[in-house]
Scaffold this motif. Structure first.
Motif, short mmCIF file in Angstrom:
data_model
loop_
_atom_site.label_atom_id
_atom_site.label_comp_id
_atom_site.label_asym_id
_atom_site.label_seq_id
_atom_site.Cartn_x
_atom_site.Cartn_y
_atom_site.Cartn_z
N GLU A 136 2.58 23.89 10.84
CA GLU A 136 2.82 24.19 9.42
C GLU A 136 2.80 25.71 9.24
O GLU A 136 1.88 26.30 8.66
CB GLU A 136 1.73 23.53 8.55
N HIS A 137 3.84 26.34 9.71
CA HIS A 137 3.87 27.79 9.74
C HIS A 137 4.00 28.41 8.35
O HIS A 137 3.47 29.50 8.09
CB HIS A 137 5.00 28.26 10.66
N ARG A 138 4.74 27.74 7.48
CA ARG A 138 4.89 28.27 6.11
C ARG A 138 3.54 28.30 5.40
O ARG A 138 3.22 29.25 4.68
CB ARG A 138 5.91 27.45 5.32
N HIS A 189 9.54 35.35 9.53
CA HIS A 189 9.34 34.79 8.19
C HIS A 189 8.21 35.53 7.48
O HIS A 189 8.29 35.80 6.28
CB HIS A 189 9.02 33.29 8.29
N ILE A 192 1.50 31.14 6.68
CA ILE A 192 1.91 32.42 6.08
C ILE A 192 1.36 32.55 4.67
O ILE A 192 0.86 33.61 4.27
CB ILE A 192 3.46 32.53 6.07
N ARG A 193 1.41 31.44 3.91
CA ARG A 193 0.85 31.47 2.54
C ARG A 193 -0.65 31.75 2.58
O ARG A 193 -1.18 32.44 1.72
CB ARG A 193 1.12 30.13 1.85
N LYS A 235 8.08 32.58 14.57
CA LYS A 235 8.14 32.54 13.11
C LYS A 235 7.62 33.84 12.49
O LYS A 235 7.44 33.91 11.27
CB LYS A 235 7.30 31.37 12.58
#
Length: 303
Positions: free
Chosen positions: A23-25, A55, A28-29, A52
């Motif tokens: 869950e890379h997004r 991103h 990042i969050r 990633k």
């Protein structure tokens, strides 16, 4: 303070779970939301391995703390990743910072070879190649920021390392020279362009080219050295007078050196200096020819 520590511990645990779930997004969050980029540098490792990281850079391109933390991560990243360097440079416009990092790492690696024998060795060759690449990339990054002095310095150091690679088969050292080693190399190395390259890399050292000219041209008869010198540097009157004085006081003159010195007089464009050299060194045939030549009238007026 205890509260921050607890949050950071929870963030590490969350990052491990998110990493396994890819869950890379969300990862990042998490780092952007907490804002403690330096303490959460482990997140960069997850994103880097998953390719990633770009991103994160897109989302945090205006975050100063992220820039600093990411640069610090890249410093520690082994092996170096030029592709990521270029991406960070482009997105964050951090060319100078990247250049400084690459230069520092390359020069540290170069100094580590101070006590190493310079010989043909695969491990040594690979090490020098990495240093050469680092210095070349540092120069390119400096140039992009218009830091021309730093770019020129790194370029000179890169050329020095390239020369060291070329000279490994001869066991000749040109990197990490002390003052005595430097002057010995400049004086006695028979290839002018290589000597000039070394001189450019050691900008803190004063070079007396008349010593190198006397050794190579007068003592060794290497007039190719002199011709190459003239193509790159100006042959000054002081060079001729220095060599003339050294020859005059040289206690080990040979017939070959005498002929080389007489030949050198012909390279001097200043008639007065050339005539003074010929008469002082008792080259009467040359002095008489000069008086009979086109500049004879001028010489008779001034002597």
């Amino acid at each position: 303070m205890e509260g921050i520590s607890s949050v950071l511990r929870l963030c590490r645990d969350c990052t491990q779970v998110l990493g396994k779930a890819e869950e890379h997004r969300l990862m990042i969050r998490l780092i952007m939301g907490v804002g403690r980029c330096s303490e959460m540098m482990y997140t960069f490792e997850y994103l880097h391995k998953a390719k990633k990281l770009e991103h994160l850079i897109k989302i945090g391109s205006k975050d100063g703390k992220l820039k600093i933390a990411l640069l610090d991560y890249l410093k520690r990243c082994k092996p170096p990743d030029p592709e990521t360097y270029n991406m960070v440079s482009f997105k964050f416009r951090m060319h100078r910072e990247i250049g400084e990092m690459l230069e520092k790492d390359a020069m540290k690696s170069l100094k580590a070879l101070a006590d190493r024998a310079m010989e043909t060795n695969i491990e040594l060759q690979n090490c020098l190649q990495e240093i050469l690449q680092g210095l070349t990339e540092a120069a390119q990054n400096y140039a992009k920021e218009n830091c021309l002095r730093h770019a020129e310095y790194c370029t000179c150091q890169a050329r020095l390392v390239a020369l060291q690679l070329h000279l490994l088969s001869t066991n000749t050292r040109v990197i990490n020279l002390d003052s005595n080693e430097f002057h010995k190399f400049i004086t006695k190395h028979g290839k002018f362009h290589e000597a000039l390259l070394v001189a450019s890399a050691y900008s803190d050292q004063h070079v007396k080219w008349s010593n190198a000219l006397y050794y190579n041209v007068i003592q060794q008869g290497n007039f190719v050295f002199l011709d190459d010198f003239k193509r790159s540097l100006r042959l000054e009157e002081s060079h001729f007078t220095d060599m003339s004085s050294r020859y005059k006081h040289d206690q080990e003159k040979t017939p070959e050196m005498r002929e080389n010195m007489k030949r050198l007089v012909g390279y001097c464009r200043d008639l007065k200096t050339a005539y003074d050299m010929a008469t002082e060194l008792n080259f009467q045939d040359i002095a008489m020819d000069m008086l009979k030549g086109d500049g004879g009238s001028y010489l008779r007026d001034i002597i």
